[in-house]
Design a protein around this motif. Structure first.
Motif, PDB file in Angstrom:
ATOM      1  N   SER A  13       0.811  -1.221   0.000  1.00 38.95           N
ATOM      2  CA  SER A  13       0.000   0.000   0.000  1.00 38.95           C
ATOM      3  C   SER A  13       0.845   1.271   0.000  1.00 38.95           C
ATOM      4  O   SER A  13       0.311   2.370  -0.148  1.00 38.95           O
ATOM      5  N   GLY A  14       2.143   1.108   0.183  1.00 39.98           N
ATOM      6  CA  GLY A  14       3.018   2.278   0.179  1.00 39.98           C
ATOM      7  C   GLY A  14       3.621   2.522  -1.192  1.00 39.98           C
ATOM      8  O   GLY A  14       3.153   1.999  -2.209  1.00 39.98           O
ATOM      9  N   ASP A  15       4.668   3.316  -1.235  1.00 39.14           N
ATOM     10  CA  ASP A  15       5.404   3.581  -2.475  1.00 39.14           C
ATOM     11  C   ASP A  15       6.224   2.336  -2.799  1.00 39.14           C
ATOM     12  O   ASP A  15       7.193   2.019  -2.099  1.00 39.14           O
ATOM     13  N   THR A  19       9.798   1.142  -1.188  1.00 36.03           N
ATOM     14  CA  THR A  19       9.824  -0.082  -0.389  1.00 36.03           C
ATOM     15  C   THR A  19      10.877  -1.039  -0.903  1.00 36.03           C
ATOM     16  O   THR A  19      11.651  -1.622  -0.127  1.00 36.03           O
ATOM     17  N   GLY A  81       6.741   5.969   5.368  1.00 39.87           N
ATOM     18  CA  GLY A  81       5.476   5.964   6.074  1.00 39.87           C
ATOM     19  C   GLY A  81       5.074   4.578   6.535  1.00 39.87           C
ATOM     20  O   GLY A  81       5.823   3.602   6.416  1.00 39.87           O
ATOM     21  N   LYS A  82       3.869   4.477   7.039  1.00 44.07           N
ATOM     22  CA  LYS A  82       3.382   3.232   7.620  1.00 44.07           C
ATOM     23  C   LYS A  82       3.252   2.117   6.585  1.00 44.07           C
ATOM     24  O   LYS A  82       3.527   0.952   6.882  1.00 44.07           O
ATOM     25  N   GLY A  83       2.847   2.460   5.363  1.00 44.09           N
ATOM     26  CA  GLY A  83       2.694   1.447   4.327  1.00 44.09           C
ATOM     27  C   GLY A  83       3.998   0.749   4.008  1.00 44.09           C
ATOM     28  O   GLY A  83       4.065  -0.489   3.931  1.00 44.09           O
ATOM     29  N   GLU A  84       5.037   1.535   3.832  1.00 49.24           N
ATOM     30  CA  GLU A  84       6.354   0.952   3.542  1.00 49.24           C
ATOM     31  C   GLU A  84       6.882   0.186   4.748  1.00 49.24           C
ATOM     32  O   GLU A  84       7.491  -0.884   4.603  1.00 49.24           O
TER      33      GLU A  84
END
Length: 256
Positions: A13-15, A19, A81-84
């Motif tokens: 869900s992150g970049d 990631t 962020g949290k996604g990564e």
């Protein structure tokens, strides 16, 4: 490879580019932050500890910063962020054990059986994995190393490559269901304050009356140990899956 479905968080869900840079150490290194000793490894390990202790719902950049005794903005020097961060956590917990069996130890059946038990143990150590939708995983070094070890051991099955992958997915799907059942049982016990034994004991009078009614002759005729807690339902099911694969492999070889 884990494939927990549903859940409150989603892998990837992150970049994705950032990631992958972090997973494979191909991106620019962060400038030194104001807190000595703060590293990406410490951030990831702390995040895993928080999720293990309090669940994935407790995970936030602010919470991790508090645990590390630093400001939230300091974390962004290391992870966007949290996604990564979640993807880094997922790869970290899949890191193969150093004392795992060597690729040549045992045949394909032993490898898949070991995979089933190891995956169940993984979910038991990190129950929050069951709350993460990993239908689109970001593949890092730990995930690929684990897959490489398993595939190298089951390659002698003589199946096509898609079939080999399907065998792994089959085992993982079975384990996810078993792990989720265990997790729900534990949550029910904590929420109700009743042990499993107390829960069923509370139903005994009603069930005994139902069995004496004559309406359920098959159930009434079951042996006393049918519902005993000592039976290894997980191991029984896993072995039957492997029995089926063994028949399939033998049939495939007979046609070659």
């Amino acid at each position: 490879m884990t494939s927990g479905s549903g859940g409150t968080e989603t892998s990837g869900s992150g970049d994705i580019g950032r990631t992958l840079d972090l997973l494979w150490d191909t991106g620019p290194r962060p400038s030194r932050g104001p807190k000595p000793g703060l590293t990406l490894d410490r951030i990831v390990e702390t995040a895993i500890e928080v999720a293990d202790r309090d669940g994935i719902g407790a995970l936030s950049m602010r919470r991790i910063a508090t645990e590390l005794g630093t400001g939230t903005m300091s974390l962004y020097r290391y992870v966007p962020g949290k996604g990564e961060l979640l993807d880094l956590m997922l790869d970290r917990v899949q890191r193969p054990s150093q004392d795992a069996a060597a690729p040549g130890d045992g045949g394909w059946r032993a490898a898949l059986e070991a995979l089933g038990h190891a995956t169940l143990a993984l979910y038991r150590r990190h129950p929050w994995l069951l709350e993460v939708n990993q239908s689109r995983p970001i593949l890092g070094p730990s995930a690929l190393e684990g897959m490489e070890k398993v595939l190298s051991r089951i390659k002698p099955m003589g199946l096509s490559d898609p079939e080999l992958l399907s065998a792994i997915i089959m085992i993982d799907g079975y384990v996810v269901g078993a792990a989720r059942t265990l997790l729900y049982q534990e949550q029910a016990e904590r929420g109700s304050g009743l042990t499993d034994a107390q829960f069923w004991e509370a139903q005994r009078p009603a069930l005994e009356k139902a069995m004496l009614s004559g309406r359920y002759p098959v159930l009434a005729g079951l042996s006393e140990d049918t519902f005993a807690s000592g039976f290894d339902h997980f191991g029984f099911g896993l072995r039957r899956i492997l029995d089926g694969l063994e028949v399939f492999v033998a049939a495939r070889r007979a046609t070659e």
